[in-house]
Design an enzyme around this catalytic site. Structure first.
Site, PDB file in Angstrom:
ATOM      1  N   ARG A 103       0.877  -1.186   0.000  1.00  0.00           N
ATOM      2  CA  ARG A 103       0.000   0.000   0.000  1.00  0.00           C
ATOM      3  C   ARG A 103       0.902   1.220   0.000  1.00  0.00           C
ATOM      4  NH1 ARG A 103      -5.208   1.420   3.676  1.00  0.00           N
ATOM      5  NH2 ARG A 103      -6.028  -0.020   2.096  1.00  0.00           N
ATOM      6  N   HIS A 130      -7.500   0.498  -6.163  1.00  0.00           N
ATOM      7  CA  HIS A 130      -7.666  -0.355  -4.972  1.00  0.00           C
ATOM      8  C   HIS A 130      -8.297  -1.680  -5.428  1.00  0.00           C
ATOM      9  CE1 HIS A 130      -7.782  -1.542  -0.934  1.00  0.00           C
ATOM     10  NE2 HIS A 130      -8.613  -0.671  -0.400  1.00  0.00           N
ATOM     11  N   GLN A 133     -10.072  -4.219  -3.050  1.00  0.00           N
ATOM     12  CA  GLN A 133     -11.384  -3.742  -2.613  1.00  0.00           C
ATOM     13  C   GLN A 133     -12.448  -4.065  -3.659  1.00  0.00           C
ATOM     14  OE1 GLN A 133     -12.127  -2.082   0.443  1.00  0.00           O
ATOM     15  NE2 GLN A 133     -14.137  -2.681  -0.273  1.00  0.00           N
ATOM     16  N   ASP A 225     -17.476   6.429  -0.846  1.00  0.00           N
ATOM     17  CA  ASP A 225     -16.153   6.365  -0.209  1.00  0.00           C
ATOM     18  C   ASP A 225     -15.897   7.737   0.410  1.00  0.00           C
ATOM     19  OD1 ASP A 225     -13.503   5.791   0.503  1.00  0.00           O
ATOM     20  OD2 ASP A 225     -12.726   5.950  -1.550  1.00  0.00           O
ATOM     21  N   CYS A 265     -16.414   1.139   1.074  1.00  0.00           N
ATOM     22  CA  CYS A 265     -15.174   0.390   1.325  1.00  0.00           C
ATOM     23  C   CYS A 265     -14.717   0.541   2.776  1.00  0.00           C
ATOM     24  CB  CYS A 265     -14.087   0.855   0.373  1.00  0.00           C
ATOM     25  SG  CYS A 265     -13.733   2.620   0.508  1.00  0.00           S
ATOM     26  N   ARG A 293     -12.998  -9.042   2.035  1.00  0.00           N
ATOM     27  CA  ARG A 293     -11.596  -8.727   1.751  1.00  0.00           C
ATOM     28  C   ARG A 293     -10.709  -9.927   2.101  1.00  0.00           C
ATOM     29  NH1 ARG A 293      -9.899  -3.441   1.705  1.00  0.00           N
ATOM     30  NH2 ARG A 293      -7.969  -4.416   1.045  1.00  0.00           N
TER      31      ARG A 293
HETATM   32  N1   CP Z   1     -11.169  -0.414   2.753  1.00  0.00           N
HETATM   33  C1   CP Z   1      -9.886  -0.398   3.133  1.00  0.00           C
HETATM   34  O1   CP Z   1      -8.961  -0.634   2.354  1.00  0.00           O
HETATM   35  O2   CP Z   1      -9.702  -0.105   4.449  1.00  0.00           O
HETATM   36  P1   CP Z   1      -8.324   0.150   5.195  1.00  0.00           P
HETATM   37  O3   CP Z   1      -7.796   1.472   4.724  1.00  0.00           O
HETATM   38  O4   CP Z   1      -8.678   0.171   6.653  1.00  0.00           O
HETATM   39  O5   CP Z   1      -7.369  -0.953   4.868  1.00  0.00           O
HETATM   40  N1  NVA Z   2     -10.157   6.474  -1.137  1.00  0.00           N
HETATM   41  C1  NVA Z   2      -9.747   6.078   0.195  1.00  0.00           C
HETATM   42  C2  NVA Z   2      -9.913   4.598   0.363  1.00  0.00           C
HETATM   43  C3  NVA Z   2      -9.557   4.068   1.715  1.00  0.00           C
HETATM   44  C4  NVA Z   2      -9.703   2.590   1.808  1.00  0.00           C
HETATM   45  C5  NVA Z   2      -8.311   6.498   0.433  1.00  0.00           C
HETATM   46  O1  NVA Z   2      -7.494   6.364  -0.479  1.00  0.00           O
HETATM   47  O2  NVA Z   2      -8.023   6.982   1.519  1.00  0.00           O
END
Ligand code: CP
Ligand code: NVA
Length: 311
Positions: A103, A130, A133, A225, A265, A293
């Site tokens: 990430r 993502h 997700q 989101d 999400c 997930r």
């Molecule tokens: N939805 C998601 O990816 O959540 P986190 O940021 O908590 O991993």
């Molecule tokens: N769009 C959000 C998703 C978090 C899971 C972010 O990037 O923070």
């Protein structure tokens, strides 16, 4: 070797296979216990996480492998946080571990890690995509609607990583995707163009709309989101002002099909992108979505590490 750098690493058949294996793992997790015994999987986090971090760490454990959850800053962080190149990191890590989950901010880092390393790389969120997700979301849709073909998902919110992955997931899963966003916060034009081309080939539809009530008509899924993604904190006031008309309220759910479910999400912000009564209401499937997930990511690891066949 295969990767999940973005949703475009999957075609319709491999997308379906991940979901099918994810459902099988959810039904009978014990059948997959210890399938990765003796292997190590590194999970690198340059941004915070609850679901992704915990579900990968637990999933890797459940498959009998070792999880190394690694930060990129601080005393316990990787040297990449002090300027070691992604290419060197990729080559070093490939001598120790069997797969890398990452990430981070720039998609280019995921692509570089995959290009320069020798092990499968899984994108656990970048500024652009993502994909884990979107796979869990598609699996959750299957649980509620069975066949995905002809279903309509409406993402209400800014063009961002989650909406990009959903736009690309639609043509792969066989469902239509609408992004209902302010004109000033559209999806990335190149990603949207790719989704349009993929949808044309797949016989599905993707579109961008600005009127939320019109967009959600006939929706099977209303999705939202956070308005402020990780890394966009400096733009918070401007994003909130632009997105205010895009809040998923009870009125928006009423404008959707009567059987429409609500998805997010997570993490959620009640009173911003979604009203509490929707998020916590009877049409919300957010915790199934979060649970899935775990199952799809275990499926991905088994497929990418060739412990299960793609066909
Ligand atoms: N939805 C998601 O990816 O959540 P986190 O940021 O908590 O991993
Ligand atoms: N769009 C959000 C998703 C978090 C899971 C972010 O990037 O923070």
């Amino acid at each position: 070797m295969r990767h999940l750098r973005s949703d475009t690493d999957l075609d319709a058949a491999s997308f379906a296979r991940v979901l099918q294996l994810g459902r099988a793992i959810k039904r009978r997790p014990a059948d997959y216990r210890d399938r990765l015994a003796g292997q190590s999987v590194a999970a690198i986090f340059a941004k915070p996480s609850t679901r992704t971090r915990v579900s990968f760490e637990v999933g890797i454990y459940q498959l009998g492998a070792q999880a190394l959850v690694l930060a990129t800053s601080g005393a316990g962080g990787l040297q990449v946080g002090r300027g070691e190149t992604v290419a060197d990191t990729a080559q070093v890590m490939s001598r120790y571990v069997h797969a890398i989950v990452i990430r981070t901010f720039a998609q280019a880092e995921v692509d570089e890690l995959a290009a320069r390393g020798a092990v499968p790389v899984i994108n656990a969120l970048t500024d652009s995509f993502h994909p884990c997700q979107a796979l869990a979301d598609a699996m959750t849709m299957q649980e509620h609607f069975g066949d995905l073909h002809g279903r309509k998902l409406v993402f209400v919110g800014p063009g961002n990583n989650v909406s990009h992955s959903l736009l690309l997931a639609g043509p792969r899963g066989g469902f239509d995707v609408v992004c209902a966003c302010p004109p000033s916060a559209p999806p990335d034009p190149a990603i949207f163009a790719r989704a349009q081309a993929d949808a044309k080939e797949a016989g599905t539809r993707v579109s961008v709309e600005h009127d939320v009530v019109a967009a959600v008509a006939g929706a099977h899924v209303v999705y939202t989101d956070t308005w402020v993604s990780m890394g966009q904190e400096a733009d918070r006031a401007s994003l909130l002002a632009r997105l205010r008309p895009y809040s998923v309220t009870q009125a928006v759910m009423e404008a959707a099909g009567k059987d429409a479910v609500f998805m997010h999400c997570l993490p959620a912000h009640r009173g911003e992108e979604v009203a509490a009564e929707v998020l916590d209401g009877p049409r919300s499937v957010i915790f199934d979505e979060a649970e899935n997930r775990l199952h799809v990511q275990k499926a991905l690891l088994l497929l990418l590490l060739e412990a299960e066949p793609w066909e």
